[in-house]
Structure formats: C-alpha cells, structure tokens
Scaffold this active site. Structure first.
Site, short mmCIF file in Angstrom:
data_model
loop_
_atom_site.label_atom_id
_atom_site.label_comp_id
_atom_site.label_asym_id
_atom_site.label_seq_id
_atom_site.Cartn_x
_atom_site.Cartn_y
_atom_site.Cartn_z
N HIS A 1 35.89 9.51 57.22
CA HIS A 1 37.97 10.10 57.27
C HIS A 1 37.90 9.15 56.12
CE1 HIS A 1 41.42 11.14 57.10
NE2 HIS A 1 42.54 10.43 57.90
N HIS B 1 33.89 18.55 53.20
CA HIS B 1 35.27 18.56 53.77
C HIS B 1 35.10 19.65 54.81
CE1 HIS B 1 39.89 17.88 53.94
NE2 HIS B 1 39.49 16.96 53.72
N ASP C 1 37.94 11.40 47.77
CA ASP C 1 37.13 9.82 47.58
C ASP C 1 35.92 9.83 47.05
OD1 ASP C 1 38.47 8.94 49.83
OD2 ASP C 1 37.66 10.14 51.29
N1 CMC Z 1 26.87 15.54 52.13
C1 CMC Z 1 26.01 15.87 53.12
N2 CMC Z 1 25.27 17.69 53.89
C2 CMC Z 1 26.36 17.41 54.17
C3 CMC Z 1 27.96 16.81 53.43
C4 CMC Z 1 27.37 15.46 52.53
N3 CMC Z 1 28.69 15.30 51.97
N4 CMC Z 1 28.49 17.33 53.91
C5 CMC Z 1 28.42 18.27 55.01
N5 CMC Z 1 26.61 18.78 54.57
C6 CMC Z 1 26.02 19.20 55.88
C7 CMC Z 1 25.95 18.93 56.79
O1 CMC Z 1 25.31 18.10 56.91
C8 CMC Z 1 25.83 20.70 57.68
O2 CMC Z 1 24.63 21.12 57.10
P1 CMC Z 1 23.80 22.60 58.79
O3 CMC Z 1 24.54 23.30 58.52
O4 CMC Z 1 22.53 22.09 58.14
O5 CMC Z 1 24.13 20.68 59.93
C9 CMC Z 1 27.44 21.16 56.81
O6 CMC Z 1 26.66 20.11 55.31
C10 CMC Z 1 28.47 21.37 57.48
O7 CMC Z 1 28.96 20.19 57.78
P2 CMC Z 1 29.46 19.68 58.98
O8 CMC Z 1 29.29 18.10 59.26
O9 CMC Z 1 29.61 20.49 59.95
O10 CMC Z 1 30.79 19.39 58.38
P3 CMC Z 1 32.48 19.12 58.78
O11 CMC Z 1 33.23 19.50 58.42
O12 CMC Z 1 31.81 18.34 60.47
O13 CMC Z 1 32.54 17.73 57.99
C11 CMC Z 1 32.72 15.83 57.01
C12 CMC Z 1 33.61 17.38 56.75
C13 CMC Z 1 34.51 15.31 55.49
C14 CMC Z 1 33.51 14.47 57.80
C15 CMC Z 1 31.41 15.28 56.25
O14 CMC Z 1 30.82 16.72 54.98
C16 CMC Z 1 31.23 14.14 55.49
O15 CMC Z 1 30.88 13.35 56.49
N6 CMC Z 1 31.14 13.85 54.32
C17 CMC Z 1 30.67 12.61 53.74
C18 CMC Z 1 32.53 11.42 54.58
C19 CMC Z 1 33.41 12.14 53.40
O16 CMC Z 1 33.42 12.18 51.66
N7 CMC Z 1 34.90 12.07 53.77
C20 CMC Z 1 35.91 12.79 53.13
C21 CMC Z 1 35.99 12.91 53.15
S1 CMC Z 1 37.86 13.65 52.20
C22 CMC Z 1 38.47 12.47 53.13
C23 CMC Z 1 39.41 11.63 54.26
O17 CMC Z 1 39.04 13.36 55.07
O18 CMC Z 1 39.27 11.11 54.36
#
Ligand code: CMC
Length: 432
Positions: free
Chosen positions: A270, A311, A367
């Site tokens: 987050h 996201h 971010d």
């Molecule tokens: N890098 C590489 N792969 C990713 C990333 C990433 N940053 N984010 C998602 N994926 C992949 C993930 O491995 C999955 O692949 P597969 O379908 O093969 O298993 C697919 O994309 C879907 O990911 P998810 O984890 O199911 O998506 P989510 O909606 O649960 O997660 C997230 C959203 C923001 C937690 C995630 O994208 C992430 O961890 N991003 C990196 C951390 C980040 O930048 N966070 C800040 C978010 S914006 C500001 C805030 O909210 O504070």
C-alpha cells in the site's frame, strides 16, 4: 433489457428458483442470498470474497474512480483540475463537506488548521522514548494514537461540533507529528510550527529549519508538495480507508481510528510502495541492468514485483502518476535531476511494451514517481510513507464522517468459512 430490475437464481441443488432485487447501481444485497437453503437446517448461501475483490462495503459520495479509463474525481471534480487549480486545504474541505469552500469558509478553515498545529509538550517525551533508528511510520502510528489520550472527549463522535474540532485538529497535527518523527530519527531538535506559513510551507519548515531565524520556503517546492498532498488526499475504499472504516465502525475515537489506518498504509503493498520503489531503483543501479531486472520480475511469478506498478482498481495509467511525472520535471529544475529518474523512465518504457505487463494491465501507479520527487525534496526514503499519511488523513476523516452518518452501516463484521477440526474432546497432556 426487459426493464425488470431483478435477478432470477435457480439453485441446482434443490431445483428451487429465487428472485432478488438488483439495485440501480448494479448490486444485489448479499443478505438476499441467505434465503437460498438446501434444507431448513442450512445457514443459507453466502458469498466468498477474500480481499473484497467484488464486494461493495459501503455507498460513498466522496471519490469516484473508473479504473479502466484511468479517471479519478473527488466529489465530481477531476483530479487533474484540482492538482492544477486548487490547494490541499481547499481539497480537504471539499472531501469533508462535499462542496468547494467559499472564500470565507476556506479562510476560517485555514486559520483554524494553522492555529492547531502545536501538540502537547508531553508528546515530546513519548517521541524521545523511541530508539534513534525507529521507523517514522512506527512513531507516527503510536503518536497519533496517543493523541486520543490527550483529547478524551473525542470519544463523543456523535457530537457534531466536537467531531469537527477533532477532524480539524487531526489535519493540523499530522504534519507536526510527522516532522517530529523525522527530527527524532535525525537527532535534530524539534521545530515549532510557524503560523505565518502555508500548510506545506510550515511542514517544510518543521522538517528542515536549522539555525536560521526563519526557514525560507522555496515556492516551487512548497507548491509541488501541495500538489502531491492533493493527489494523495483520498482514493475511495483502499486498504487503509477500509481499516479506518473498520475501526470507526466500532465507534472508536478518530485518533485511534487514524492510527489503525496509518498502520494499514505502512505496508509495502500500500503506502509503503513509494519507499520500495526507491529501494528497487537503487538495486537496479543503472540503465544497463533494467532488462535483466524486468526478466527477473517476469520469471519470479509474483515473488518479485515491479514496485510502483499495478493496482487493484486501475487497469490503465493511474491519473495521479501522469500528474506526478510532469511535476517531477518542475521539481528537478530547482533541485537538480535525480539520476534514478532515467532508470524509472526506462523501466516504464520496457514494461509498457512487454506482454507480461500488457496482459495483466500493469501500469505505473501513484508511487512510481512520487518517491523520486520526495528524494529530490531531501526527504529520506524511510519517511516517504509519512508523506502519504499526512494528506490521506483528510480522506480517512471524510470517509469516517460519511460512515457515521450512514444508516446502512453497522459494526464491520465479516463472515468466515470455517475449515478447522470438527468437534473433538480435550486430550490430556500425557496422552498427546
Ligand atoms: N509486478 C509484477 N507483477 C505484478 C505486479 C507487479 N507490480 N502487480 C501484479 N502483478 C501480477 C501478479 O503476479 C499476478 O500475476 P498472475 O495472474 O500471473 O498470478 C497479476 O499481476 C495480478 O496481480 P494481483 O496480485 O492479483 O493483483 P492485486 O489487485 O491483488 O494487487 C497490487 C494490486 C497493487 C497489490 C499489486 O499490483 C502490487 O503488488 N503492486 C506492487 C506494489 C505497489 O506498487 N503498490 C502500490 C499500489 S498504489 C498506491 C496504494 O494503494 O497505496
């Protein structure tokens, strides 16, 4: 379209058919499913939705996001217009009250916030108790929670004038607590708030002032920080706002609820992501290493992520990232170019052309570039999430206020699917 706003469900286990209402918003009430039972003993049908990926937990009139189109609006106003034309305190008022303030409303709000920036002297003792290397978010969580003990009447959350006073106090004092956390970690003396300065000007002064009689605020940096605060002020039902509403639903005082929300924001998935992005860019180290890093992320199958990408809601470019990318250029004209920017731009270029990221609709989020600006402004990496928590406090409080006035809301208490052992008898120690 038949014009009928209902959903017909046939339970193939029993052959029975049910009709449930579909709200004009395109939702059904989860409790309407409870009538679907296989026999009289059955508890009734529930939905299973860990992480609320397809469940609306509230109705809200504060922030609108269209994740597919990359749209973000506060109370209907596009984020790009607010970033260009508004100020953080005006936006905080907008979030809290639903309309832009009049000239006199904004003047009074600004005056009150400015004159409530001091914290009780005993808070210094609390700060002093932390180790020199304590993470500023840990200090912020504890110190904002501690404020509840200084204002016991903040428990009277349905006394509207009192509630407004504590909302204003929280917006006023978060920068002071954040700056104190930073000064503590640096071993610097605390700087008293300066009532002659703007919200962000005063914050910069509390962070940076040393021996000079008055800190001279650079107007470009003051404005840049104000824009960053606007961009971070609210983001509908994100993890920390959900925490704010969850704690608030127990009718906890706002200081304790903000401490809970701040704790949620601390996590690297987050608000902690801005800090993680900078560490990642440093780890990559040079443009030549970017392709290998992207390869590693792709092969890591979720183990290693491209921080600042992806996201839950945006499946397009995060509109805040667009504003921040432009802002970075303005800031770098004053501070000098951050060499990590080139790595970030190259990383973005490669990722946006790569099938792995295209298929999963992974774009830069808020971010990705914010940390580079924070670093250019001279803030240490550990401090970045504090810079997110300060403005988000306005959004948390707007959402909390909305929750308290929403007749549909009750104490938040999800259901579970029990998967543990069935009833069994206690086994004495010598028989285990
Ligand atoms: N890098 C590489 N792969 C990713 C990333 C990433 N940053 N984010 C998602 N994926 C992949 C993930 O491995 C999955 O692949 P597969 O379908 O093969 O298993 C697919 O994309 C879907 O990911 P998810 O984890 O199911 O998506 P989510 O909606 O649960 O997660 C997230 C959203 C923001 C937690 C995630 O994208 C992430 O961890 N991003 C990196 C951390 C980040 O930048 N966070 C800040 C978010 S914006 C500001 C805030 O909210 O504070």
């Amino acid at each position: 379209m038949s014009g009928k706003s209902t959903l017909t469900i046939t339970d193939n286990r029993t052959g029975k058919t049910y009709e449930v209402a579909v709200d004009p918003n395109g939702t059904i009430k989860a409790l309407d499913l409870r009538q679907i039972k296989v026999d009289a003993e059955d508890f009734g049908l529930m939905t299973y939705d860990p992480a609320f990926t397809n469940t609306a937990s509230c109705k809200s009139a504060i922030t609108f996001i269209d994740g597919d189109k990359g749209i973000l609006e506060y109370r209907g106003y596009p984020i790009e217009q607010l970033a260009e034309k508004s100020s953080f305190l005006e936006v905080a008022w907008l979030l809290l009250h639903g309309e832009l303030p009049t000239k006199s409303e904004l003047a009074e709000f600004t005056h009150r916030v400015t004159h409530h920036t001091y914290v009780h002297e005993n808070l210094k003792k609390l700060m002093d108790g932390f180790r020199h290397d304590a993470h500023p978010m840990g200090i912020l969580i504890s110190s904002v929670g501690a404020l509840a003990t200084f204002y016991p009447e903040s428990k009277e959350i349905f006394d509207v004038p009192k509630r407004e006073r504590h909302i204003m106090r929280l917006i006023a004092k978060m920068p002071t607590l954040g700056a104190m956390a930073y000064r503590h970690s640096m071993g610097f003396p605390y700087v008293f708030p300066d009532n002659e300065l703007s919200y962000t000007g005063n914050f910069l002064s509390m962070m940076k002032k040393m021996a000079e009689p008055r800190y001279k605020v650079d107007p470009v940096l003051e404005k840049a920080l104000d824009v960053l605060f606007i961009l971070h002020a609210d983001h509908e039902q994100n993890c920390s706002t959900n925490a704010m509403r969850g704690v608030g639903s127990a009718h906890t005082d706002p200081y304790s609820a903000v401490a809970g929300a701040t704790a949620a924001l601390y996590g690297p998935l987050h608000g902690g992501a801005n800090e993680a992005v900078l560490r990642m860019l440093r780890e990559i180290g040079s443009l030549a290493n970017v392709p290998a890093f992207v390869k590693e992320v792709k092969e890591g199958k979720g183990e290693k992520r491209l921080m600042g990408f992806g996201h839950r809601v945006y499946k397009n470019y995060d509109p805040r990232a667009t504003v921040i990318k432009k802002l970075a250029e303005q800031v770098f004209e004053v501070t000098g170019r951050n060499p990590l920017l080139d790595i970030a731009v190259e990383l973005e270029r490669i990722a946006l052309e790569d099938d792995y990221f295209i298929k999963r609709k992974l774009y830069p989020n808020v971010d990705f570039y914010s940390g580079l600006i924070y670093e250019a402004l001279g803030f240490p990496t550990d401090f970045f999430t504090v810079l997110f928590a300060i403005p988000r406090t306005a959004g948390w409080l707007a959402q909390w206020k909305e929750l308290l006035g929403d007749a549909d809301q009750k104490i938040a208490r999800p259901r579970q699917i029990y998967t543990g052992a069935t009833r069994r008898d206690y086994v004495p120690m010598d028989a285990r």
